[in-house]
Motif scaffolding. Structure first.
Motif, PDB file in Angstrom:
ATOM      1  N   LYS A   1      -3.498   1.085  22.637  1.00  0.00           N
ATOM      2  CA  LYS A   1      -4.171   0.392  21.537  1.00  0.00           C
ATOM      3  C   LYS A   1      -3.261  -0.480  20.694  1.00  0.00           C
ATOM      4  O   LYS A   1      -3.742  -1.290  19.906  1.00  0.00           O
ATOM      5  N   MET A   2      -1.944  -0.319  20.820  1.00  0.00           N
ATOM      6  CA  MET A   2      -1.008  -1.089  20.017  1.00  0.00           C
ATOM      7  C   MET A   2      -0.275  -2.118  20.893  1.00  0.00           C
ATOM      8  O   MET A   2      -0.169  -1.936  22.117  1.00  0.00           O
ATOM      9  N   PRO A   3       0.209  -3.205  20.304  1.00  0.00           N
ATOM     10  CA  PRO A   3       0.774  -4.296  21.108  1.00  0.00           C
ATOM     11  C   PRO A   3       1.858  -3.874  22.100  1.00  0.00           C
ATOM     12  O   PRO A   3       1.839  -4.316  23.246  1.00  0.00           O
ATOM     13  N   ASP A   4       2.790  -3.006  21.691  1.00  0.00           N
ATOM     14  CA  ASP A   4       3.883  -2.646  22.599  1.00  0.00           C
ATOM     15  C   ASP A   4       3.395  -1.834  23.789  1.00  0.00           C
ATOM     16  O   ASP A   4       3.747  -2.118  24.947  1.00  0.00           O
ATOM     17  N   THR A   5       2.549  -0.826  23.530  1.00  0.00           N
ATOM     18  CA  THR A   5       2.045  -0.017  24.642  1.00  0.00           C
ATOM     19  C   THR A   5       1.061  -0.798  25.507  1.00  0.00           C
ATOM     20  O   THR A   5       1.008  -0.608  26.733  1.00  0.00           O
TER      21      THR A   5
ATOM     22  N   ALA B   1       1.166  -4.097  26.060  1.00  0.00           N
ATOM     23  CA  ALA B   1       1.957  -5.027  26.876  1.00  0.00           C
ATOM     24  C   ALA B   1       2.543  -4.312  28.084  1.00  0.00           C
ATOM     25  O   ALA B   1       2.553  -4.848  29.203  1.00  0.00           O
ATOM     26  N   ALA B   2       3.036  -3.094  27.871  1.00  0.00           N
ATOM     27  CA  ALA B   2       3.595  -2.323  28.981  1.00  0.00           C
ATOM     28  C   ALA B   2       2.516  -1.979  30.002  1.00  0.00           C
ATOM     29  O   ALA B   2       2.744  -2.052  31.217  1.00  0.00           O
ATOM     30  N   ARG B   3       1.310  -1.646  29.528  1.00  0.00           N
ATOM     31  CA  ARG B   3       0.225  -1.292  30.446  1.00  0.00           C
ATOM     32  C   ARG B   3      -0.232  -2.500  31.250  1.00  0.00           C
ATOM     33  O   ARG B   3      -0.549  -2.384  32.446  1.00  0.00           O
ATOM     34  N   LEU B   4      -0.241  -3.678  30.635  1.00  0.00           N
ATOM     35  CA  LEU B   4      -0.682  -4.880  31.333  1.00  0.00           C
ATOM     36  C   LEU B   4       0.299  -5.306  32.425  1.00  0.00           C
ATOM     37  O   LEU B   4      -0.057  -6.117  33.286  1.00  0.00           O
ATOM     38  N   ALA B   5       1.499  -4.760  32.388  1.00  0.00           N
ATOM     39  CA  ALA B   5       2.505  -5.102  33.394  1.00  0.00           C
ATOM     40  C   ALA B   5       2.379  -4.255  34.659  1.00  0.00           C
ATOM     41  O   ALA B   5       3.065  -4.523  35.648  1.00  0.00           O
ATOM     42  N   HIS B   6       1.500  -3.278  34.681  1.00  0.00           N
ATOM     43  CA  HIS B   6       1.344  -2.416  35.853  1.00  0.00           C
ATOM     44  C   HIS B   6       0.713  -3.193  37.019  1.00  0.00           C
ATOM     45  O   HIS B   6      -0.040  -4.147  36.815  1.00  0.00           O
ATOM     46  N   ALA B   7       0.990  -2.726  38.216  1.00  0.00           N
ATOM     47  CA  ALA B   7       0.556  -3.439  39.424  1.00  0.00           C
ATOM     48  C   ALA B   7      -0.956  -3.508  39.573  1.00  0.00           C
ATOM     49  O   ALA B   7      -1.486  -4.473  40.136  1.00  0.00           O
ATOM     50  N   ASP B   8      -1.677  -2.511  39.046  1.00  0.00           N
ATOM     51  CA  ASP B   8      -3.132  -2.529  39.231  1.00  0.00           C
ATOM     52  C   ASP B   8      -3.801  -3.660  38.452  1.00  0.00           C
ATOM     53  O   ASP B   8      -4.940  -4.025  38.742  1.00  0.00           O
ATOM     54  N   MET B   9      -3.087  -4.260  37.480  1.00  0.00           N
ATOM     55  CA  MET B   9      -3.656  -5.383  36.729  1.00  0.00           C
ATOM     56  C   MET B   9      -3.862  -6.596  37.637  1.00  0.00           C
ATOM     57  O   MET B   9      -4.861  -7.311  37.518  1.00  0.00           O
ATOM     58  N   ALA B  10      -2.914  -6.843  38.501  1.00  0.00           N
ATOM     59  CA  ALA B  10      -3.047  -7.972  39.429  1.00  0.00           C
ATOM     60  C   ALA B  10      -4.231  -7.759  40.360  1.00  0.00           C
ATOM     61  O   ALA B  10      -4.980  -8.694  40.659  1.00  0.00           O
TER      62      ALA B  10
ATOM     63  N   ALA C   1     -16.285  -7.599  28.652  1.00  0.00           N
ATOM     64  CA  ALA C   1     -15.214  -6.676  28.314  1.00  0.00           C
ATOM     65  C   ALA C   1     -15.225  -6.410  26.821  1.00  0.00           C
ATOM     66  O   ALA C   1     -15.701  -7.235  26.036  1.00  0.00           O
ATOM     67  N   ALA C   2     -14.687  -5.255  26.435  1.00  0.00           N
ATOM     68  CA  ALA C   2     -14.620  -4.900  25.020  1.00  0.00           C
ATOM     69  C   ALA C   2     -13.229  -4.407  24.681  1.00  0.00           C
ATOM     70  O   ALA C   2     -12.494  -3.894  25.543  1.00  0.00           O
ATOM     71  N   CYS C   3     -12.862  -4.589  23.406  1.00  0.00           N
ATOM     72  CA  CYS C   3     -11.619  -4.073  22.871  1.00  0.00           C
ATOM     73  C   CYS C   3     -10.436  -4.528  23.748  1.00  0.00           C
ATOM     74  O   CYS C   3     -10.346  -5.698  24.108  1.00  0.00           O
ATOM     75  N   THR C   4      -9.546  -3.648  24.140  1.00  0.00           N
ATOM     76  CA  THR C   4      -8.397  -4.052  24.958  1.00  0.00           C
ATOM     77  C   THR C   4      -8.801  -4.432  26.377  1.00  0.00           C
ATOM     78  O   THR C   4      -8.003  -5.021  27.111  1.00  0.00           O
TER      79      THR C   4
ATOM     80  N   TRP D   1      -7.106  -6.305  15.287  1.00  0.00           N
ATOM     81  CA  TRP D   1      -5.675  -6.134  14.999  1.00  0.00           C
ATOM     82  C   TRP D   1      -4.777  -6.633  16.140  1.00  0.00           C
ATOM     83  O   TRP D   1      -3.578  -6.774  15.970  1.00  0.00           O
ATOM     84  N   LEU D   2      -5.386  -6.931  17.291  1.00  0.00           N
ATOM     85  CA  LEU D   2      -4.620  -7.438  18.430  1.00  0.00           C
ATOM     86  C   LEU D   2      -4.763  -8.945  18.596  1.00  0.00           C
ATOM     87  O   LEU D   2      -4.253  -9.507  19.565  1.00  0.00           O
ATOM     88  N   ALA D   3      -5.430  -9.604  17.648  1.00  0.00           N
ATOM     89  CA  ALA D   3      -5.645 -11.048  17.760  1.00  0.00           C
ATOM     90  C   ALA D   3      -4.347 -11.846  17.856  1.00  0.00           C
ATOM     91  O   ALA D   3      -4.257 -12.765  18.677  1.00  0.00           O
ATOM     92  N   PRO D   4      -3.302 -11.542  17.056  1.00  0.00           N
ATOM     93  CA  PRO D   4      -2.057 -12.305  17.207  1.00  0.00           C
ATOM     94  C   PRO D   4      -1.460 -12.195  18.619  1.00  0.00           C
ATOM     95  O   PRO D   4      -1.015 -13.185  19.200  1.00  0.00           O
ATOM     96  N   MET D   5      -1.462 -11.000  19.164  1.00  0.00           N
ATOM     97  CA  MET D   5      -0.954 -10.803  20.528  1.00  0.00           C
ATOM     98  C   MET D   5      -1.802 -11.558  21.533  1.00  0.00           C
ATOM     99  O   MET D   5      -1.285 -12.196  22.462  1.00  0.00           O
ATOM    100  N   PHE D   6      -3.119 -11.500  21.366  1.00  0.00           N
ATOM    101  CA  PHE D   6      -4.032 -12.184  22.291  1.00  0.00           C
ATOM    102  C   PHE D   6      -3.763 -13.690  22.273  1.00  0.00           C
ATOM    103  O   PHE D   6      -3.686 -14.325  23.333  1.00  0.00           O
TER     104      PHE D   6
END
Length: 320
Positions: free
Chosen positions: A81-85, A87-96, A114-117, A138-143
């Protein structure tokens, strides 16, 4: 209608349950209508055979090779739910892999939501480029930093753009599911909402904490601190630029990059936030409050409150 819910490892338990339970509720109460639509078919689909939720529960998913083409595909939030975690989750192979299947289903005509993250998963596919969208406030700046081609409006609870639907944080999963039901039967969506005790809500604005967003950038943070001291005195871009140690152009660019707003519009957001706080914690009239935050009377403040808060803040409606 065939709906696939794309479930990734570490899915947000509440988000997944909100989607499935809202759609199931609609199916169950449909028979109460004089002319009920046919039931929606919901399947949980995974890009991996083994999927666990953020709370460690196993999710029985249909593998991709066994999934037929959907009419709608929905992406629930990730547990990060937070930017650092996140970002790390989006780097996993299943995202591709998720991006590929979302592109394939969308190209075949499916509506994607889609909703939320989960909006980040959809944006990773590139499908939202050039589209309007919303996300968790709260994730708008990261988005904005990651997906500059997406036209983001995090104040909205739900945004429809072409064949894409995005929703805000957490319980906006319910709004997302009801929007799919509404596309088939407005009467059924209204009935399901009554059973779920869900009111119409078009905005996340009343939940936003402005100074939380400002911490994403030191220039924006300094501007926010200066602005809070100037609410009664009024806005001056020249004075703001001097106070934060940046040029007017740099200040405007940084505000737009982080918040998607001009300095003046963010200044107005802070005024609205302060006005709402005073309305909730004092007995002062709206005209008295308006004077405290720099308006000569309550007319302009009423307009701002109604525009920015929409139908939200029910307990304040009588006062504005």
């Amino acid at each position: 209608m065939r709906i696939h819910i794309l479930v990734l490892d570490g899915v947000f338990d509440l988000g997944l349950a909100a989607l499935t339970d809202t759609l199931d509720t609609a199916n169950q109460v449909a028979g109460l209508l004089a002319h009920p639509p046919s039931p929606v078919e919901v399947a949980l689909v995974g890009v991996r055979r083994r999927v666990r939720t953020a709370q460690g529960l196993t999710v029985p998913v249909v593998p991709l090779h066994g999934a037929v083409k959907p009419d709608v595909v929905l992406v629930p939030a990730l547990g990060a739910k937070m930017p650092d975690t996140l970002a790390a989750r989006l780097a996993h192979a299943d995202m591709a892999d998720a991006a590929v299947v979302l592109q394939q289903w969308s190209n075949a005509g499916a509506v994607a939501g889609a909703a939320c993250t989960g909006t980040f998963v959809l944006a990773e596919s590139g499908l939202l480029d050039g589209q309007r969208a919303t996300t968790s406030w709260w994730l708008a700046p990261m988005f904005r930093q990651r997906y500059a081609k997406v036209m983001l409006d995090e104040s909205r609870m739900l945004v429809n753009s072409a064949r894409f639907i995005t929703a805000g944080a957490a319980l906006a999963h319910i709004d997302l599911a009801l929007s799919i039901v509404r596309s088939r039967s407005p009467a059924l969506a209204a009935l399901a909402a009554r059973y779920l005790l869900v009111e119409a809500r078009g905005s996340q604005a009343e939940f936003v904490i402005p100074d939380h967003l400002s911490h994403a950038d030191p220039v924006v943070e300094r501007f926010e601190g200066w602005a809070r001291q100037q609410l009664a005195r009024g806005f001056s871009l020249e004075e703001a630029a001097v106070a934060v140690g940046a040029s007017k152009r740099t200040l405007a660019r940084r505000l737009h990059s982080v918040l998607g707003k001009t300095p003046l519009s963010y200044f107005q957001d802070l005024r609205v936030e302060r006005a709402v706080q005073l309305l909730r914690t004092s007995s002062e009239s709206i005209d008295q409050i308006a004077t405290q935050i720099g308006y000569s009377d309550g007319v302009t403040l009423r307009v701002l409150l109604r525009r920015k808060l929409g139908r939200g803040v029910r307990e304040l409606r009588a006062r504005i």
